[in-house]
Motif scaffolding. Structure first.
Motif, PDB file in Angstrom:
ATOM      1  N   TYR A 226      28.882  27.359  71.636  1.00  0.00           N
ATOM      2  CA  TYR A 226      27.443  27.013  70.871  1.00  0.00           C
ATOM      3  C   TYR A 226      27.662  26.894  69.400  1.00  0.00           C
ATOM      4  CZ  TYR A 226      26.619  28.912  75.689  1.00  0.00           C
ATOM      5  OH  TYR A 226      26.684  29.303  76.779  1.00  0.00           O
ATOM      6  N   TRP A 227      26.465  26.734  68.843  1.00  0.00           N
ATOM      7  CA  TRP A 227      26.459  26.551  67.732  1.00  0.00           C
ATOM      8  C   TRP A 227      25.036  27.370  66.910  1.00  0.00           C
ATOM      9  CZ3 TRP A 227      24.280  22.003  64.496  1.00  0.00           C
ATOM     10  CH2 TRP A 227      23.484  21.111  65.205  1.00  0.00           C
ATOM     11  N   PHE A 228      24.962  27.643  65.741  1.00  0.00           N
ATOM     12  CA  PHE A 228      23.693  28.125  65.158  1.00  0.00           C
ATOM     13  C   PHE A 228      23.472  26.974  63.947  1.00  0.00           C
ATOM     14  CE2 PHE A 228      25.342  30.689  61.389  1.00  0.00           C
ATOM     15  CZ  PHE A 228      26.600  30.791  61.789  1.00  0.00           C
ATOM     16  N   HIS A 229      22.177  26.890  63.610  1.00  0.00           N
ATOM     17  CA  HIS A 229      21.752  25.934  62.404  1.00  0.00           C
ATOM     18  C   HIS A 229      20.234  26.397  62.208  1.00  0.00           C
ATOM     19  CE1 HIS A 229      19.305  23.295  65.245  1.00  0.00           C
ATOM     20  NE2 HIS A 229      20.184  23.337  66.100  1.00  0.00           N
ATOM     21  N   SER A 230      20.020  25.955  60.999  1.00  0.00           N
ATOM     22  CA  SER A 230      18.647  25.941  60.455  1.00  0.00           C
ATOM     23  C   SER A 230      17.714  25.237  61.401  1.00  0.00           C
ATOM     24  CB  SER A 230      18.616  25.556  58.879  1.00  0.00           C
ATOM     25  OG  SER A 230      17.183  25.266  58.687  1.00  0.00           O
ATOM     26  N   HIS A 231      16.527  25.885  61.626  1.00  0.00           N
ATOM     27  CA  HIS A 231      15.504  25.171  62.298  1.00  0.00           C
ATOM     28  C   HIS A 231      14.417  24.823  61.414  1.00  0.00           C
ATOM     29  CE1 HIS A 231      14.007  22.875  65.805  1.00  0.00           C
ATOM     30  NE2 HIS A 231      14.977  23.478  66.630  1.00  0.00           N
ATOM     31  N   THR A 232      14.401  24.823  60.229  1.00  0.00           N
ATOM     32  CA  THR A 232      13.387  24.572  59.056  1.00  0.00           C
ATOM     33  C   THR A 232      13.883  23.040  59.097  1.00  0.00           C
ATOM     34  OG1 THR A 232      13.357  26.633  58.260  1.00  0.00           O
ATOM     35  CG2 THR A 232      12.945  24.629  56.637  1.00  0.00           C
TER      36      THR A 232
ATOM     37  N   PHE B  57      18.544  14.406  73.771  1.00  0.00           N
ATOM     38  CA  PHE B  57      17.520  15.443  73.859  1.00  0.00           C
ATOM     39  C   PHE B  57      18.038  16.621  74.164  1.00  0.00           C
ATOM     40  CE2 PHE B  57      15.030  11.631  73.767  1.00  0.00           C
ATOM     41  CZ  PHE B  57      13.905  11.987  72.972  1.00  0.00           C
ATOM     42  N   HIS B  58      17.284  17.699  73.572  1.00  0.00           N
ATOM     43  CA  HIS B  58      17.868  19.193  73.644  1.00  0.00           C
ATOM     44  C   HIS B  58      16.640  19.999  73.991  1.00  0.00           C
ATOM     45  CE1 HIS B  58      19.420  23.143  72.793  1.00  0.00           C
ATOM     46  NE2 HIS B  58      18.846  23.268  71.876  1.00  0.00           N
ATOM     47  N   LEU B  59      16.889  20.907  75.124  1.00  0.00           N
ATOM     48  CA  LEU B  59      16.085  21.902  75.527  1.00  0.00           C
ATOM     49  C   LEU B  59      16.202  23.302  75.233  1.00  0.00           C
ATOM     50  CD1 LEU B  59      13.336  22.642  77.119  1.00  0.00           C
ATOM     51  CD2 LEU B  59      14.952  22.633  79.096  1.00  0.00           C
ATOM     52  N   HIS B  60      15.438  24.075  74.151  1.00  0.00           N
ATOM     53  CA  HIS B  60      15.762  25.381  74.058  1.00  0.00           C
ATOM     54  C   HIS B  60      15.449  26.207  75.326  1.00  0.00           C
ATOM     55  CE1 HIS B  60      15.142  25.430  69.430  1.00  0.00           C
ATOM     56  NE2 HIS B  60      15.447  24.072  69.737  1.00  0.00           N
ATOM     57  N   GLY B  61      16.223  27.392  75.447  1.00  0.00           N
ATOM     58  CA  GLY B  61      16.033  28.241  76.473  1.00  0.00           C
ATOM     59  C   GLY B  61      16.595  28.095  77.856  1.00  0.00           C
TER      60      GLY B  61
ATOM     61  N   LEU C  41      16.952  30.494  61.214  1.00  0.00           N
ATOM     62  CA  LEU C  41      18.140  30.212  62.117  1.00  0.00           C
ATOM     63  C   LEU C  41      17.903  29.903  63.524  1.00  0.00           C
ATOM     64  CD1 LEU C  41      21.339  32.005  60.470  1.00  0.00           C
ATOM     65  CD2 LEU C  41      20.882  29.788  60.075  1.00  0.00           C
ATOM     66  N   HIS C  42      18.481  29.099  64.135  1.00  0.00           N
ATOM     67  CA  HIS C  42      18.599  28.937  65.450  1.00  0.00           C
ATOM     68  C   HIS C  42      19.826  28.906  66.147  1.00  0.00           C
ATOM     69  CE1 HIS C  42      17.664  27.324  69.672  1.00  0.00           C
ATOM     70  NE2 HIS C  42      18.303  26.056  69.494  1.00  0.00           N
ATOM     71  N   TRP C  43      19.938  29.394  67.483  1.00  0.00           N
ATOM     72  CA  TRP C  43      21.135  29.666  67.982  1.00  0.00           C
ATOM     73  C   TRP C  43      21.114  28.779  69.168  1.00  0.00           C
ATOM     74  CZ3 TRP C  43      22.865  33.074  64.765  1.00  0.00           C
ATOM     75  CH2 TRP C  43      22.064  33.878  63.906  1.00  0.00           C
ATOM     76  N   HIS C  44      21.800  27.436  68.839  1.00  0.00           N
ATOM     77  CA  HIS C  44      21.619  26.453  69.919  1.00  0.00           C
ATOM     78  C   HIS C  44      22.400  26.507  71.224  1.00  0.00           C
ATOM     79  CE1 HIS C  44      21.814  21.851  70.245  1.00  0.00           C
ATOM     80  NE2 HIS C  44      22.188  22.261  71.472  1.00  0.00           N
ATOM     81  N   GLY C  45      21.677  26.574  72.363  1.00  0.00           N
ATOM     82  CA  GLY C  45      22.235  26.848  73.471  1.00  0.00           C
ATOM     83  C   GLY C  45      22.156  28.162  74.252  1.00  0.00           C
TER      84      GLY C  45
ATOM     85  N   PHE D 154      11.461  21.130  73.327  1.00  0.00           N
ATOM     86  CA  PHE D 154      12.282  19.987  73.827  1.00  0.00           C
ATOM     87  C   PHE D 154      12.217  18.814  72.598  1.00  0.00           C
ATOM     88  CE2 PHE D 154      12.496  16.088  76.507  1.00  0.00           C
ATOM     89  CZ  PHE D 154      13.672  16.359  76.976  1.00  0.00           C
ATOM     90  N   HIS D 155      13.331  18.420  72.253  1.00  0.00           N
ATOM     91  CA  HIS D 155      13.431  17.444  71.029  1.00  0.00           C
ATOM     92  C   HIS D 155      14.635  16.650  71.004  1.00  0.00           C
ATOM     93  CE1 HIS D 155      15.889  19.709  68.331  1.00  0.00           C
ATOM     94  NE2 HIS D 155      15.312  20.989  68.795  1.00  0.00           N
ATOM     95  N   CYS D 156      14.582  15.753  70.302  1.00  0.00           N
ATOM     96  CA  CYS D 156      15.521  14.624  69.971  1.00  0.00           C
ATOM     97  C   CYS D 156      16.421  15.410  68.984  1.00  0.00           C
ATOM     98  CB  CYS D 156      15.290  13.422  69.602  1.00  0.00           C
ATOM     99  SG  CYS D 156      16.172  12.353  68.975  1.00  0.00           S
ATOM    100  N   HIS D 157      17.553  15.575  68.988  1.00  0.00           N
ATOM    101  CA  HIS D 157      18.537  16.245  68.265  1.00  0.00           C
ATOM    102  C   HIS D 157      18.966  15.493  67.129  1.00  0.00           C
ATOM    103  CE1 HIS D 157      20.399  19.875  66.616  1.00  0.00           C
ATOM    104  NE2 HIS D 157      20.167  20.469  67.571  1.00  0.00           N
ATOM    105  N   LEU D 158      18.334  14.260  66.908  1.00  0.00           N
ATOM    106  CA  LEU D 158      18.616  13.461  65.520  1.00  0.00           C
ATOM    107  C   LEU D 158      17.593  13.929  64.612  1.00  0.00           C
ATOM    108  CD1 LEU D 158      19.128   9.800  66.993  1.00  0.00           C
ATOM    109  CD2 LEU D 158      20.699  11.798  66.753  1.00  0.00           C
TER     110      LEU D 158
END
Ligand code: C2O
Length: 605
Positions: free
Chosen positions: A119-125, A412-416, A77-81, A472-476
């Motif tokens: 925010y939201w949380f989602h699988s990052h697998t 594009f989304h940046l973590h952290g 799980l990732h905690w987006h934002g 740092f990645h495309c969120h598609l």
């Protein structure tokens, strides 16, 4: 056993006075049919799906024990934002911040949340969250600047929905049979991972409406019929209140808005989320691009059909100013230019590239390479040749120049971090150069996920004040699978000194099958950290003289051949007395070997 662990944790942290919430998330497959068109397995938590929004309060510590009961897939799980300040190792992405949670195993996420917002949380697998493992995460702020005005709060998520599972969809997406990299098109749009959502409201009241786009792919236009919105937050950043009649949310983006309901009541209020069809390579006849919900004043009254909208005119997010007035960061210390493109590799499949490199997960999760490479952790080489790794020093102003050399829109989304959007071009503006910059806004938009236009650019800035390993990645989600990922290793020497990674994180790696090494460089080499022999690598480039067009022609001729064979077989089947129902998949998607709860739906004859 988990309870014992929690008691121990609670005891160890007993002295701290922060409020702590303990949760248990059991991830399992459940069957659902959110668009009423197709029942399928989805990933739920504690038997629930849609997964309810998680509500916490700023300053709170959360301890979430995630147990993987999927049986056939790993998870995370990732905690987006969330900035995960001091807890980069709780950020979630496998291969970067942790190992996968295999079936039958658990992992405890434990972090403090010091930022308010939506925010939201989602699988990052890999490719997993569109199977349903996603939910809003709301951080309540006792000092919310609009709290005086707000009578009630509403959370709305928007998502796109596929009828096939992600595993088979991904297999057919990154494949020689899809040389153009056409992304699978969703079947339906959802609100709160469901449809026909109604929310009770009262006349004359003002509501804070928090919106999250949790889609795999589709951006959404969102509007409330006959009502203007006042935007007060974007991706966790309070903004100067800004009027908007329509918003555009890419996958990963959030807004919160204030809506005041007419004191004299009136009809129930439809609101619509409409998928941006420009993202889709083709528009299937059965596509349900729109989904409607209603703010309900009176249950006895009808739920009106929304009126048609001729043009989509959404607020330009570049016009939003952070409420704290933070000025544009100047004096850039470090510029990172990322030229992105899509192209084919030697296996004939289509991949995504930053600076001619497509991302491949390293043998050792990048954070563990930081922790085990001593003085070498400052050297980007140790993180591998296919991870698009950049080592950042602490407390610098970092600028990302992103040139989108592709004819699609990419969020594009940046973590952290949240970043300032210093410039964003229109479509077809070409690459960034000092000459073609738009003038820098004095107080720029700040957010954590930004839309970059086709064949255009964006210039982003942030302070490297958060030691950690951040993607740092495309969120598609399709482009995550095809490698549109870069890794920022921020202040690694500092991180070595300050991060204490709980031992059970390393144990989890040992319990992966096969076990995942946690020491050494990207190749798992401990003796010579600069020797990357054996590191995971993408397929070879196309042989010289073999063009993408050539592959496309080849695939078309193969497909033609298959269609001929298929027609002959079909003709043959018509002749035979018993044809097997359920042999075909009605929506043409490939059958995965991993469909645990789904008996293949037979085509309705
Ligand atoms: Cu919501 Cu790395 O993503």
């Amino acid at each position: 056993m988990l309870h014992a662990l929690w008691l121990l944790l609670a005891f160890l942290h007993g002295a701290a006075c922060t409020k702590t919430t303990y949760l248990e998330f059991n991830v399992t497959w459940v069957n659902r049919n959110p668009d009423g068109l197709h029942e399928r397995p989805v990933m739920g938590i504690n038997g629930q799906w849609p997964i309810p929004a998680l509500h916490v309060t700023k300053g709170e510590r959360v301890v979430i024990a995630v147990s993987n009961h999927l049986g056939n897939e790993t998870t995370s799980l990732h905690w987006h934002g969330l900035y995960m300040n001091g807890t980069s190792y709780m950020d979630g992405p496998p291969g970067i911040a942790q190992c996968e949670i295999p079936p039958g195993e658990s992992f405890v996420y434990d972090f403090k949340i010091d930022q308010p917002g939506t925010y939201w949380f989602h699988s990052h697998t890999r490719g997993q969250y569109p199977d349903g493992l996603r939910a809003p995460l709301i951080v309540n702020d006792p000092e919310n600047p609009s709290k005086e005005e707000v009578d009630g709060e509403i959370v709305l998520s928007f998502s796109d929905w596929y009828h096939d599972l992600m595993r088979p969809l991904l297999a057919s997406f990154v494949s020689v049979t899809n040389p153009t990299g056409a992304e699978p098109v969703p079947k339906s749009a959802l609100i709160n991972d469901s449809q026909n959502v109604t929310v009770a409201i009262q006349p004359g009241k003002t509501y804070l409406i928090r919106m999250v786009n949790m889609a795999a792919f589709a951006s959404m236009y969102v509007w409330f019929q006959g009502h203007s919105m006042r935007v007060v937050e974007v991706d966790g950043i309070y903004t100067e209140p800004t009027e908007a009649s329509m918003l555009y949310l890419t996958a990963g983006q959030r807004y919160s808005v204030l809506i005041t309901v007419d004191p004299s009541g009136g009809t129930n209020i439809p609101f619509v989320a409409s998928m941006d069809e420009e993202l889709f390579d083709d528009i299937p006849d059965d596509l349900n691009s729109n989904v409607t919900g209603w703010l309900v004043l009176d249950n006895a009254k009808e739920l009106p059909t929304p009126s048609n909208v001729d043009t989509f005119e959404a607020l330009d997010d570049m016009s939003l100013r952070p409420l704290d007035g933070s000025a544009a960061l100047d004096k850039v210390d470090r510029t990172i230019t990322l030229d992105m493109k899509m192209d084919n590799l030697g296996d004939g499949a289509n991949y995504a590239f930053f600076n001619n490199n497509t991302y491949v997960e390293p043998t050792v999760p990048t954070l563990y390479t930081v922790m085990s490479s001593g003085q070498y952790s400052d050297n980007p080489i140790v993180y591998g040749s296919h991870t698009n790794s950049f080592v950042l020093h602490g407390n610098e102003t970092v600028e990302i120049i992103l040139n989108n050399n592709d004819d699609g829109k990419h969020p594009f989304h940046l973590h952290g971090h949240a970043f300032q959007v210093i410039a964003r071009s229109e479509e077809d503006a070409g690459s960034y150069s000092e000459g073609n910059t738009l003038s820098t806004p004095a107080v720029p938009l700040k957010r954590d996920t930004v839309l970059v236009q086709p064949n255009g650019y964006a210039v982003l800035r942030f302070r490297s004040d958060n030691p950690g390993v951040w993607l740092f990645h495309c969120h598609l989600e399709w482009h995550v699978a095809s490698g549109l990922i870069a890794t920022f290793i921020e202040a690694p020497l500092e991180l070595q000194k300050t991060a204490t990674i709980p031992p059970d994180h390393y144990d989890l790696c040992a319990r992966n099958k096969p076990p995942v090494p946690t020491l050494g460089n990207a190749a798992g080499n401990v003796d010579d950290l600069l020797d990357l022999n054996g590191e995971p690598a993408p397929p070879q480039p196309l042989p010289a003289g073999f063009t993408t067009k050539g592959i496309i022609a080849l695939v078309i001729s193969i497909l033609n051949g298959l269609i001929m064979v298929g027609m002959i077989a079909w003709y043959g089947m018509l002749q035979s007395p018993a044809t097997e129902p359920g042999a075909g998949d009605e929506d043409g998607g490939p059958e995965g070997e991993n469909q645990p709860l789904l008996a293949g739906p037979g085509p309705g004859t």
